[in-house]
Design an enzyme around this catalytic site. Structure first.
Site, PDB file in Angstrom:
ATOM      1  N   HIS A 192      -3.342   8.695   2.149  1.00 24.42           N
ATOM      2  CA  HIS A 192      -2.184   8.615   1.629  1.00 24.42           C
ATOM      3  C   HIS A 192      -1.209   7.377   1.240  1.00 24.42           C
ATOM      4  CE1 HIS A 192       0.836  10.943  -0.907  1.00 24.42           C
ATOM      5  NE2 HIS A 192       1.850  10.751  -0.320  1.00 24.42           N
ATOM      6  N   ASP A 229      -7.298  10.551   0.159  1.00 27.38           N
ATOM      7  CA  ASP A 229      -6.152  10.793  -0.196  1.00 27.38           C
ATOM      8  C   ASP A 229      -6.609  12.263   0.609  1.00 27.38           C
ATOM      9  OD1 ASP A 229      -3.000  12.079  -0.204  1.00 27.38           O
ATOM     10  OD2 ASP A 229      -3.084  10.622  -1.926  1.00 27.38           O
ATOM     11  N   SER A 236       3.778   8.269  -3.821  1.00 22.59           N
ATOM     12  CA  SER A 236       4.037   9.574  -3.513  1.00 22.59           C
ATOM     13  C   SER A 236       5.312   9.779  -3.947  1.00 22.59           C
ATOM     14  CB  SER A 236       3.885  10.207  -2.096  1.00 22.59           C
ATOM     15  OG  SER A 236       4.180  11.184  -1.378  1.00 22.59           O
TER      16      SER A 236
END
Length: 502
Positions: free
Chosen positions: A431, A392, A187
């Site tokens: 995610h 995601d 991320s």
């Protein structure tokens, strides 16, 4: 800088004892060591709230940690910088568990804290480990107001400065520099990873970039746009309907890969249209209104390929991330504080073409990490392992595909890039982790083997766990290959799958 580290390793008086306490006397440029403490095995204690908790993720078990040397330092490369770092090193001496490598770990969102959970994982695996708060202690973007240097620290300088300090601290403690240095992030950490490869190609031998938020001017714009279109024209989709859409998408497409397992191997092959579950009469829990159908279609399509891709079929259970009644804080604050510099900016006024162009101008040069030319990194043998979950719901997975493809093109094509960069798309993973896919795999071990043997991974063994027990295994395949069922045996056993091209 390599010469500086070598000098420390060869000439520092600290090397005579290699005690943890003695590291406190280490002198580094614009840096102050604030803590050097030997931690006995299983006895680490941290202040309450120092380790954030995440839904679905168990708290870290610090009781399993080996004895290690914990060093904290504050770095001040500018007068307005206040970069906190920590370096954890398996205890030296007879029986030391140090593997002679450094693993630096990334952050999430706006950072603002040391990544203790990931430090623990790294030191437990035998690595000297490093983390930074990126120069502030806030959980929002307010830290940039009136502090342009702190934005630069957050964007790229803090990780680089941490890397220099971590190598020197490690050399001082062990009397030898790390033989290999790796970076591991997802991320925001994925953006940090790609930033390192682009801006500081000599820092690391290998880099892991998961679900990289490397195009923030467009990513955060797409995230704001998604919330905006969700809350207009009566199209808001209540979370109670997410399973309805998800199940309909799976019913339409799950078997396309030859296995019905509630996972879409490559969701781009799925062309499920939400119109299939439109209400024939009044709104009801078992259908979508026409306005909700249009919102769902737009979420899949995104604001446009030239701006940012849309989310994939299979991501619906996580749509609350971007399709709630208010924008994701990270996205909203990017435009409030970094682009418009107006805390009262209203996301309902957002115009994608106009406002993302402005973001590219004022923020892109500092924050974006989209340069496809990684030849300086590749030239010294650097390896880049990328991964992204197809389900995601926060960062469109095709963003990773697009960047990976751009790097291949810049390198002269797939064959020339294949031993330097690999992308592994994870079917059904959300995610960074979670979801119905096989999200449990050894990223750092795969990268280290690649760097140290020169053999690029042709698959990665992965597992799905329920309450800690493995209930499915599957190979992850280098993009664009996918795992293909061979036609017999359990579909929960990786042995019955092979990686094959499209």
């Amino acid at each position: 800088m390599r010469y500086l580290i070598a000098f420390i390793a060869l000439s520092s008086p600290l090397l005579a004892t290699s005690s943890c306490d003695s590291v406190a006397a280490l002198s580094l440029p614009h840096s102050t060591v604030t803590l050097a403490q030997a931690i006995p095995a299983g006895q680490l204690t941290l202040p309450a709230g120092a380790v954030p908790t995440f839904p679905g993720f168990p708290p870290p078990n610090f009781g399993n940690l080996p004895a290690f040397c914990r060093v904290a330092a504050t770095l001040k490369p500018t007068s307005d910088s206040e970069i906190k770092v920590e370096v954890w090193m398996p205890a030296s001496g007879t029986g030391s568990k140090w593997n002679r490598k450094l693993e630096s770990v990334g952050n999430g969102a706006w950072a603002g804290s040391i990544s203790y959970r990931d430090l623990a994982s790294a030191v437990a695996a035998g690595y000297a480990a490093a983390s930074t708060d990126t120069g502030h202690s806030e959980t929002s973007a307010v830290f940039v107001v009136g502090h342009p240097e702190k934005l630069i620290d957050f964007a790229y300088r803090a990780v680089h400065e941490m890397t220099i300090a971590a190598k020197a601290i490690t050399a001082a403690y062990y009397g030898a520099s790390p033989e290999r240095a790796y970076f591991n992030g997802c991320s925001t950490g994925g953006r940090q990873a790609l930033t390192e490869a682009q801006r500081y190609p000599a820092d690391y031998d290998g880099i892991i970039a998961g679900a990289a938020a490397n195009y923030p001017t467009h990513l955060q714009g797409a995230q704001v746009w998604t919330t905006q279109i969700t809350n207009q024209n009566d199209g808001y989709i209540p979370p109670a309907k997410y399973p309805l859409i998800h199940n309909a998408a799976l019913e339409a497409c799950d078997a396309l890969d030859g296995v019905k397992d509630r996972v879409l191997e490559d969701p781009r092959r799925c062309h499920f249209d939400p119109q299939a579950i439109v209400c024939k009469g009044p709104d009801h829990a078992t259908c979508l209104t026409p306005a909700q159908v249009e919102v769902a279609r737009k979420i899949y399509a995104g604001p446009g390929q030239t701006i940012f891709p849309g989310l994939e079929r299979g991501s619906e259970l996580g749509w609350a991330t971007l399709s709630g009644p208010a924008p994701m804080a990270l996205a909203n604050e990017t435009f409030q504080y970094l682009v418009f510099k107006d805390p009262n900016w209203d996301y309902l006024t957002f115009d994608p073409a106009r406002d993302i162009a402005l973001a590219d101008k004022v923020l892109g040069p500092v924050m974006n990490a989209i340069d496809p030319d990684l030849q300086p990194f590749f030239a010294h043998g650097g390896k880049l392992l990328m991964y992204h979950g197809w389900a995601d719901p926060g960062i469109a997975p095709e963003n990773s595909v697009n960047y990976f493809t751009s790097v291949e093109d810049a390198a002269g094509g797939k064959s020339k890039a294949a031993n330097s960069i690999r992308l592994f798309m994870v079917p059904g993973m959300g995610h960074c982790a979670g979801g119905d896919g096989t999200d449990d795999f050894d990223k750092i071990g795969t990268l280290a083997a690649w760097v140290e043997t020169g053999k690029a991974p042709d698959h990665i063994a992965a597992a799905h766990k329920t309450k800690g027990a493995i209930d499915r295994t599957r190979p992850l395949c280098p993009y664009p290959e996918t795992a293909r069922y061979q036609g017999s045996g359990s579909t929960d056993d990786a042995a019955n799958f092979v990686c094959a091209g499209p």
